[in-house]
Design an enzyme around this catalytic site. Structure first.
Site, PDB file in Angstrom:
ATOM      1  CG  ASP A 259     -26.519  38.759  27.214  1.00 53.86           C
ATOM      2  OD1 ASP A 259     -27.656  38.667  26.696  1.00 53.86           O
ATOM      3  OD2 ASP A 259     -26.236  39.612  28.089  1.00 53.86           O
ATOM      4  CB  ILE A 260     -23.023  42.916  27.427  1.00 55.63           C
ATOM      5  CG1 ILE A 260     -21.811  43.776  27.716  1.00 55.63           C
ATOM      6  CG2 ILE A 260     -24.290  43.474  28.036  1.00 55.63           C
ATOM      7  CD1 ILE A 260     -21.870  45.154  27.058  1.00 55.63           C
TER       8      ILE A 260
ATOM      9  CG  ASN B 109     -37.066  37.524  26.866  1.00 52.16           C
ATOM     10  OD1 ASN B 109     -37.660  36.569  27.376  1.00 52.16           O
ATOM     11  ND2 ASN B 109     -35.864  37.886  27.251  1.00 52.16           N
TER      12      ASN B 109
ATOM     13  CB  VAL C 266     -32.227  44.586  22.488  1.00 50.26           C
ATOM     14  CG1 VAL C 266     -31.660  45.027  21.136  1.00 50.26           C
ATOM     15  CG2 VAL C 266     -31.306  45.027  23.631  1.00 50.26           C
TER      16      VAL C 266
ATOM     17  CG  HIS D   2     -32.318  39.155  21.124  1.00 54.29           C
ATOM     18  ND1 HIS D   2     -33.067  40.307  20.963  1.00 54.29           N
ATOM     19  CD2 HIS D   2     -32.343  38.879  22.455  1.00 54.29           C
ATOM     20  CE1 HIS D   2     -33.508  40.704  22.138  1.00 54.29           C
ATOM     21  NE2 HIS D   2     -33.101  39.859  23.064  1.00 54.29           N
TER      22      HIS D   2
ATOM     23  CG  HIS E 253     -31.661  35.377  25.440  1.00 54.64           C
ATOM     24  ND1 HIS E 253     -30.885  36.230  26.195  1.00 54.64           N
ATOM     25  CD2 HIS E 253     -32.728  36.102  25.033  1.00 54.64           C
ATOM     26  CE1 HIS E 253     -31.446  37.421  26.242  1.00 54.64           C
ATOM     27  NE2 HIS E 253     -32.581  37.375  25.558  1.00 54.64           N
TER      28      HIS E 253
HETATM   29  P1  AMP Z   1     -33.916  40.857  25.898  1.00 54.93           P
HETATM   30  O1  AMP Z   1     -34.349  41.171  27.299  1.00 54.93           O
HETATM   31  O2  AMP Z   1     -34.381  39.518  25.433  1.00 54.93           O
HETATM   32  O3  AMP Z   1     -34.249  41.981  24.936  1.00 54.93           O
HETATM   33  O4  AMP Z   1     -32.343  40.711  25.975  1.00 54.93           O
HETATM   34  C1  AMP Z   1     -31.424  41.689  25.622  1.00 54.93           C
HETATM   35  C2  AMP Z   1     -30.082  41.156  25.978  1.00 54.93           C
HETATM   36  O5  AMP Z   1     -29.095  41.932  25.314  1.00 54.93           O
HETATM   37  C3  AMP Z   1     -29.757  41.192  27.462  1.00 54.93           C
HETATM   38  O6  AMP Z   1     -29.485  39.860  27.921  1.00 54.93           O
HETATM   39  C4  AMP Z   1     -28.528  42.091  27.540  1.00 54.93           C
HETATM   40  O7  AMP Z   1     -27.594  41.676  28.516  1.00 54.93           O
HETATM   41  C5  AMP Z   1     -27.975  41.990  26.139  1.00 54.93           C
HETATM   42  N1  AMP Z   1     -27.178  43.122  25.699  1.00 54.93           N
HETATM   43  C6  AMP Z   1     -27.492  44.433  25.798  1.00 54.93           C
HETATM   44  N2  AMP Z   1     -26.534  45.201  25.248  1.00 54.93           N
HETATM   45  C7  AMP Z   1     -25.594  44.344  24.760  1.00 54.93           C
HETATM   46  C8  AMP Z   1     -24.348  44.507  24.081  1.00 54.93           C
HETATM   47  N3  AMP Z   1     -23.880  45.728  23.760  1.00 54.93           N
HETATM   48  N4  AMP Z   1     -23.640  43.406  23.759  1.00 54.93           N
HETATM   49  C9  AMP Z   1     -24.103  42.184  24.075  1.00 54.93           C
HETATM   50  N5  AMP Z   1     -25.262  41.954  24.713  1.00 54.93           N
HETATM   51  C10 AMP Z   1     -25.999  43.020  25.059  1.00 54.93           C
END
Ligand code: AMP
Ligand code: ZN
Length: 112
Positions: free
Chosen positions: A30-31, A86, A95, A99, A101
């Protein structure tokens, strides 16, 4: 899905710190990590969220879940780990490519 960030990562169009890949799933860091270990596991096919699941997805979902313990151990999470999915805006999903976490280690919220 042209507009999907995680599809672009899967296609190699956007870089990510990848830790595992097979024919069905990709795992990357995760970024914006919320704990010492914070990985995201995504299916290589576009599924927007749990809301979109059908019986056609059963095998890929089972495959994802089955990879998690081994991944956690490879990250040094011998004591256990946390998984979060989520779903939808109300669930905090940002996103819209399904996914999981995978979190653990020091700084895991709630476990000082
Ligand atoms: P969610 O709120 O469950 O949709 O989580 C989306 C996750 O994607 C968040 O924890 C972000 O930090 C992560 N994220 C967004 N862009 C990127 C990226 N380019 N590379 C890795 N993680 C990302
Ligand atoms: Zn996607």
């Amino acid at each position: 899905m042209n507009d999907c960030l995680f599809c672009k990562i899967i296609a190699g169009e956007i870089p990510a710190d990848q830790v595992y890949s097979d024919d069905q799933v990709l795992v990357f860091k995760d970024i914006n990590p919320q704990a010492n270990v914070h990985l995201l596991m995504v299916p290589k096919i576009h599924i927007a969220s749990l809301d979109e699941l059908t019986s056609e997805h059963d095998s890929v979902i089972a495959h994802m879940i089955r990879q998690l313990p081994q991944l956690a151990k490879e990250q040094g999470l011998e004591d256990g780990f946390r998984t979060i999915i989520n779903t939808g805006k109300g669930g905090g999903q940002v996103v819209f490519h399904l996914h999981i976490h995978l979190l653990g280690g020091k700084n895991l919220p709630g476990f000082g």
